[in-house]
Design an enzyme around this catalytic site. Structure first.
Site, PDB file in Angstrom:
ATOM      1  N   GLU A  87       0.845  -1.187   0.000  1.00 47.37           N
ATOM      2  CA  GLU A  87       0.000   0.000   0.000  1.00 47.37           C
ATOM      3  C   GLU A  87       0.886   1.244   0.000  1.00 47.37           C
ATOM      4  OE1 GLU A  87      -3.653   1.886   2.650  1.00 47.37           O
ATOM      5  OE2 GLU A  87      -2.082   0.774   3.682  1.00 47.37           O
ATOM      6  N   LYS A 122      -9.577   1.513  -2.337  1.00 44.55           N
ATOM      7  CA  LYS A 122      -9.774   1.015  -0.969  1.00 44.55           C
ATOM      8  C   LYS A 122     -11.156   1.384  -0.448  1.00 44.55           C
ATOM      9  CE  LYS A 122      -7.368   1.229   3.516  1.00 44.55           C
ATOM     10  NZ  LYS A 122      -6.191   1.838   4.183  1.00 44.55           N
ATOM     11  N   CYS A 159      -5.014  -3.078   2.912  1.00 44.93           N
ATOM     12  CA  CYS A 159      -4.743  -2.778   4.321  1.00 44.93           C
ATOM     13  C   CYS A 159      -5.951  -2.959   5.256  1.00 44.93           C
ATOM     14  CB  CYS A 159      -4.157  -1.381   4.434  1.00 44.93           C
ATOM     15  SG  CYS A 159      -3.257  -1.089   5.988  1.00 44.93           S
TER      16      CYS A 159
END
Length: 288
Positions: A41, A113, A154
């Site tokens: 990330e 995300k 993440c």
């Protein structure tokens, strides 16, 4: 059987330097035989000063990480998965976006995300990802020649329903490129990753940021490649760059899911909320 790599980095505030570091590490992975390579990330920049970050942010068409990855994938003939980088959107907002390139350099898929890291940790760290980034709303499962691959980033790791949906859709490789804080990483990183692999009977590849960064933050590292039974095939250290390589025997997904067919055995259910009345409570408000 496929050879994959997880590239661990310690990205700084300069996207050009980070692009050069990515290029060097991805070349190393390809030289070791990896045909799928994943970076962490925020490969392109970790910068807590949001004003300074916005000054160097670019749109997808002009981003140095995107351009470098496109060229690397075509030159090396690999599937290159940029775990994520910050992208300036046309509407003035920012996306935390993954990019997956084919061996001819073609962009196969992007993923924004979904879950924003908005937390207050007990060591005094406070993060409000939603104040700078626009969350995505679409989960992605990409059909590659060797497997179906589920994309996440993440903090998505803490939402098991995302990975279950991907596994039900046929994903046999799950991905979690990340930039976990040291505090949360020490407590939960390995446990959550192995759980996602085990409960879905899938391989999991998690390239991570690692060490103390130029902007002062510290990330946990410990990049992992995990098999469907939860066995760790490769692990990175807790600081600095590394290239992890592992062979994935994709037949083991079928074998594992036959051993424990929880995806097949799952049932719909109704949740009933039962309230205990005052008449049914004993002294002190304790139900008897």
């Amino acid at each position: 059987m496929i050879k994959v790599a997880a590239v661990q980095m310690c990205s700084g505030v300069d996207p050009a330097k980070n692009a050069a570091d990515m290029s060097r590490l991805v070349r190393d992975a390809a030289a070791r035989g990896a045909t799928y390579v994943q970076t962490p990330e925020m490969t392109g920049m970790l910068q807590r000063d949001r004003k300074a970050a916005r000054e160097v942010l670019r749109g997808e068409a002009d981003d140095i990480i995107v351009a470098t990855a496109h060229g690397l994938a075509a030159e090396l003939g690999i599937f290159l998965h940029v775990g994520s980088t910050a992208i300036a959107r046309d509407d003035g907002k920012i996306a935390n976006r993954s990019f997956l390139f084919a061996p001819d350099g073609r962009l196969i898929s992007t993923y924004d995300k979904i879950h924003m890291f908005d937390v207050d940790l007990d060591n005094g760290e406070s993060w409000r990802e939603s104040s700078a980034y626009e969350p995505g709303g679409v989960s992605k499962v990409v059909e590659l020649p060797f497997a179906k691959l589920g994309m996440s980033i993440c903090y998505d790791l803490r939402f098991p329903q995302l990975f279950r949906a991907q596994a039900v859709a046929g994903a046999t490789i799950l991905t979690v490129p990340a930039s976990f804080t040291r505090q949360t990483g020490e407590a939960h990183w390995e446990i959550l990753l192995r759980a996602r692999a085990i409960e879905n009977g899938a391989f999991l590849i998690a390239a991570a940021q690692a060490g103390v960064h130029e902007d002062g933050r510290e990330t946990y590292g410990n990049s992992l490649i995990i098999d469907p039974w939860g066995k760790i095939l490769a692990r990175g250290g807790d600081a600095g760059e590394e290239v992890l390589v592992a062979d994935l025997d994709l037949d083991s997904v079928v074998i594992t899911r036959k051993k424990v067919p929880n995806l097949k055995n799952a049932r719909e259910f109704v949740l009933e909320d039962v309230t205990v009345s005052d008449a049914d409570r004993g002294a002190g408000g304790v139900a008897v």
